[in-house]
Design a protein around this motif. Structure first.
Motif, mmCIF file in Angstrom:
data_model
loop_
_atom_site.group_PDB
_atom_site.id
_atom_site.type_symbol
_atom_site.label_atom_id
_atom_site.label_comp_id
_atom_site.label_asym_id
_atom_site.label_seq_id
_atom_site.Cartn_x
_atom_site.Cartn_y
_atom_site.Cartn_z
ATOM 1 N N ALA A 255 0.807 -1.223 0.000
ATOM 2 C CA ALA A 255 0.000 0.000 0.000
ATOM 3 C C ALA A 255 0.839 1.272 0.000
ATOM 4 O O ALA A 255 0.299 2.364 0.188
ATOM 5 C CB ALA A 255 -0.931 -0.001 1.213
ATOM 6 N N TRP A 256 2.161 1.173 -0.213
ATOM 7 C CA TRP A 256 3.010 2.367 -0.195
ATOM 8 C C TRP A 256 2.556 3.380 -1.236
ATOM 9 O O TRP A 256 2.069 3.023 -2.307
ATOM 10 C CB TRP A 256 4.476 1.988 -0.422
ATOM 11 N N GLN A 257 2.736 4.639 -0.900
ATOM 12 C CA GLN A 257 2.259 5.726 -1.760
ATOM 13 C C GLN A 257 2.729 7.054 -1.185
ATOM 14 O O GLN A 257 3.278 7.113 -0.092
ATOM 15 C CB GLN A 257 0.736 5.705 -1.812
ATOM 16 N N GLU A 258 2.487 8.117 -1.907
ATOM 17 C CA GLU A 258 2.589 9.447 -1.312
ATOM 18 C C GLU A 258 1.370 9.624 -0.409
ATOM 19 O O GLU A 258 0.249 9.282 -0.798
ATOM 20 C CB GLU A 258 2.584 10.526 -2.395
ATOM 21 N N GLY A 259 1.595 10.134 0.775
ATOM 22 C CA GLY A 259 0.448 10.293 1.651
ATOM 23 C C GLY A 259 0.722 11.249 2.793
ATOM 24 O O GLY A 259 1.867 11.659 3.025
ATOM 25 N N PRO A 260 -0.313 11.612 3.542
ATOM 26 C CA PRO A 260 -0.146 12.495 4.699
ATOM 27 C C PRO A 260 0.615 11.777 5.799
ATOM 28 O O PRO A 260 0.349 10.610 6.088
ATOM 29 C CB PRO A 260 -1.595 12.787 5.119
ATOM 30 N N TYR A 261 1.561 12.477 6.411
ATOM 31 C CA TYR A 261 2.398 11.840 7.427
ATOM 32 C C TYR A 261 1.562 11.207 8.536
ATOM 33 O O TYR A 261 1.912 10.156 9.084
ATOM 34 C CB TYR A 261 3.377 12.861 8.016
ATOM 35 N N MET A 262 0.427 11.814 8.859
ATOM 36 C CA MET A 262 -0.346 11.337 9.998
ATOM 37 C C MET A 262 -1.079 10.034 9.723
ATOM 38 O O MET A 262 -1.495 9.348 10.659
ATOM 39 C CB MET A 262 -1.342 12.423 10.439
ATOM 40 N N HIS A 263 -1.198 9.654 8.473
ATOM 41 C CA HIS A 263 -1.857 8.381 8.176
ATOM 42 C C HIS A 263 -1.123 7.235 8.855
ATOM 43 O O HIS A 263 -1.717 6.447 9.603
ATOM 44 C CB HIS A 263 -1.915 8.162 6.663
ATOM 45 N N ASP A 264 0.185 7.127 8.628
ATOM 46 C CA ASP A 264 0.964 6.065 9.257
ATOM 47 C C ASP A 264 1.003 6.235 10.775
ATOM 48 O O ASP A 264 0.926 5.255 11.520
ATOM 49 C CB ASP A 264 2.408 6.077 8.742
ATOM 50 N N VAL A 265 1.142 7.485 11.232
ATOM 51 C CA VAL A 265 1.365 7.744 12.657
ATOM 52 C C VAL A 265 0.143 7.384 13.494
ATOM 53 O O VAL A 265 0.235 6.645 14.483
ATOM 54 C CB VAL A 265 1.774 9.215 12.869
ATOM 55 N N ALA A 266 -1.026 7.887 13.118
ATOM 56 C CA ALA A 266 -2.236 7.606 13.896
ATOM 57 C C ALA A 266 -2.598 6.130 13.839
ATOM 58 O O ALA A 266 -2.983 5.524 14.846
ATOM 59 C CB ALA A 266 -3.395 8.466 13.382
ATOM 60 N N TYR A 267 -2.478 5.557 12.663
ATOM 61 C CA TYR A 267 -2.789 4.141 12.478
ATOM 62 C C TYR A 267 -1.926 3.273 13.393
ATOM 63 O O TYR A 267 -2.386 2.295 13.979
ATOM 64 C CB TYR A 267 -2.538 3.801 11.019
ATOM 65 N N SER A 268 -0.666 3.661 13.530
ATOM 66 C CA SER A 268 0.284 2.908 14.332
ATOM 67 C C SER A 268 0.033 3.094 15.827
ATOM 68 O O SER A 268 -0.103 2.119 16.568
ATOM 69 C CB SER A 268 1.710 3.344 13.967
#
Length: 356
Positions: A255-268
């Motif tokens: 699912a790698w892509q350009e994205g908002p930094y907070m997507h990975d952070v909040a999900y984690s």
């Protein structure tokens, strides 16, 4: 590595032969012949993972090729099989992985043919006794801090980089996937999930199907408002591994892509910690992540206030965990993640943050 002919990509497990493995390994490891290849464990999920037990000629041994590897791709098909995700992962290991500055598995070969198949032949991490993340065994606050440092290092490497403009973007991808996501909110399926233990933590307005739809769409719309970076895209605990010394790494690059930094952070943060640990540590963990961005070269990271508001909004993505089809994840996993995100959206007033 570039796109390869379809004849070079097995579509069935029984097509994985010593001859085929020889043909791909000789590309990077000249002279290698796979003398025996046996199928070991097969794990069916979003992708199929096949453990291979291998023997080599003298050249293969001279290249120090290991006796076990995993081949990952689209072999066992189901209603939620997405060939483009397998292709995406194969492309990652061919193009971006060599530049990656975080801990990831080694790939010995990857190949794809768009809309047909994508395959990655990678190291067998269990051979060095790593442990794999599992939402039924949540991690400690200290381990989560290490995980965020890892994400900060990756995010900082391509923070707001023009190199990312060739990639798919989180908002574009999810808005385009609207139909697929909304399938999980069809009344019959939605009601079945809501009336099951998997959604027990979902209360009040977070049981309202129309508001959930509006919240998802607003999150996708607003995700372009914050800094963009290289995003893992699916940074949950089940896509992590931990070395025997505790050092974390990330698996599953579909699912790698350009994205908002907070997507990975909040999900984690939300999905990796117990509710009590998340409540006690989330603000400190966010602050640590922002400091790590600065350490790794981001001159002006987001303010704590902006990061907190983005965090509240981005809890919405993980909200969909308990609606995950069981062809993709076991019921125990979706239930465990539902407990985490159900508590989080209520604590954070995620609908309020999104204005829905």
């Amino acid at each position: 590595m570039t796109e390869v002919p379809t004849s070079h990509l097995p579509l069935r497990i029984e097509d994985i032969t010593a001859e085929w493995l020889t043909s791909i390994l000789t590309e990077r490891f000249p002279g290698t012949i796979v003398t025996e290849a046996h199928i070991g464990t097969v794990i069916a999920g979003t992708a199929t993972k096949v453990r291979l037990l291998l023997s080599y000629n003298a050249a293969g041994h001279a290249h120090r090729l290991p006796p076990t590897m995993w081949l990952k791709g689209g072999f066992i098909r189901h209603a939620y099989t997405f060939d483009d995700s397998f292709v995406n992962e194969a492309k990652f290991f061919a193009s971006w992985a060599p530049e990656m500055n975080i801990h990831i598995p080694r790939a010995y070969w990857s190949g794809w043919h768009d809309e047909v198949q994508g395959l990655v032949l990678m190291e067998d991490l269990s051979a060095r006794n790593v442990s794999f993340g599992d939402a039924r065994r949540l991690i400690t606050i200290d381990q989560q801090a290490q995980t965020l440092e890892l994400l900060a290092r990756m995010h900082a490497r391509w923070w707001q980089s023009p190199e990312l403009k060739t990639l798919r973007n989180f908002s574009t991808v999810w808005q385009a996937a609207d139909r697929v996501v909304m399938m999980m909110l069809e009344p019959e399926y939605f009601d079945a999930c809501m009336n099951h233990r998997r959604c027990a933590a979902y209360v009040g307005p977070y049981r309202d199907r129309d508001r959930i739809k509006a919240g998802l769409r607003m999150q996708w719309k607003r995700s372009v408002e914050i800094p963009q970076c290289f995003s893992h895209g699916d940074a949950h605990l089940g896509n992590m591994f931990f070395e025997t010394d505790g050092r974390p790494g990330f698996l599953d690059w579909q699912a790698w892509q350009e994205g908002p930094y907070m997507h990975d952070v909040a999900y984690s943060i939300i999905g990796n910690l117990t509710v009590a640990d998340r409540r006690s540590a989330e603000k400190d963990l966010l602050a640590g992540y922002l400091e790590a961005l600065k350490t790794h070269g981001v001159a002006t990271p987001p303010s704590r206030e902006d990061a907190w508001e983005a965090y509240r909004r981005h809890a919405m993505h993980g909200f969909m965990w308990p609606f995950t089809p069981l062809e993709m994840q076991p019921i125990e996993i979706v239930t465990a993640e539902g407990d985490c995100f159900g508590a989080a959206v209520a604590d954070l007033d995620t609908f309020g943050a999104l204005g829905v």
